[in-house]
Design a protein around this motif. Structure first.
Motif: not given
Length: 233
Positions: A1-7
């Motif tokens: 999971m990248n940071l955008y997906q995390e957000l």
């Protein structure tokens, strides 16, 4: 999971206002969603986010200025790159959110301090524990730049990182650059320009005359919106 997906995941699970989602036709860019049809503003893309963060870390940039943050994603990239050694001021009038489209607010002078984008920025500052790094402000460029930067900077401090993604005209981009020149660290600086403006004839001529530097495109348009830089690093 990248940071955008995390957000996206975190904002939805924790009921943030606003929440985030990917833009359907730009799968690597975010927009806000808060109970109405989401429109502009759009965030920088994830490759742009990672490039900015990594560039700042690599070159140990410490004092930054971000214009205009929209809802905090570009300033978040810079703040994470500076975490532990620097600080960054981000300024926006949040007018694009009000009009809902990036080409409808030319010539308008309003500011909207209670915008969802500002609330988003505060959420990000708290979530990533950036209270001592990322400084939010509401204002317009170029008219409010001197007062806001004079308040942000200590007497000896100069800007070594600048990100410009405000009103989308060549004239406005040039005015934004001119406004920060008195605050620039002339020995070491990187001025990032979004949306491919580093390729415009007028900006190339200005950069070569003022800095003796030719702007360069570091991420082309396409899946990205285009990211360029004027730098002496």
């Amino acid at each position: 999971m990248n940071l955008y997906q995390e957000l996206i995941k975190t904002s939805q699970e924790q009921g943030w206002i606003p929440r985030y989602e990917f833009i359907p036709h730009y799968k690597t860019s975010l927009r806000m969603t808060h109970g109405s049809e989401p429109k502009h503003p759009f965030s920088i893309t994830f490759p742009e986010f990672e490039y900015i963060k990594s560039y700042i870390k690599l070159h140990e940039l410490k004092i930054g200025y971000d214009l205009a943050t929209a809802f905090g994603i570009s300033s978040l990239a810079a703040a994470l790159g500076m975490k532990g050694r620097g600080k960054i001021l981000t300024m926006d009038c949040y007018i694009e959110e009000y009009y809902g489209k990036c080409d409808l607010y030319h010539g308008k002078k309003e500011t909207y301090p209670m915008a969802m984008g500002f609330k988003s920025l505060i959420n990000l500052i708290v979530y990533f524990n950036l209270q001592n790094i990322l400084v939010p402000s509401v204002g317009r460029s170029p008219e409010n730049v001197p007062a806001i930067l004079n308040q942000f900077l200590n007497k000896e401090e100069k800007l070594d990182y600048i990100f410009v993604d405000a009103e989308h005209t060549v004239e406005c981009v040039l005015n934004d650059i001119k406004a920060i020149i008195p605050f620039l660290n002339k020995n070491k600086f990187a001025i990032f320009l979004h949306d491919g403006y580093c390729g415009c004839k007028e900006i190339i001529e200005f950069s070569e005359k003022k800095f003796n530097i030719c702007p360069k495109l570091v991420l082309p348009d396409g899946d990205n919106f285009g990211l360029g830089v004027i730098t002496n690093i």
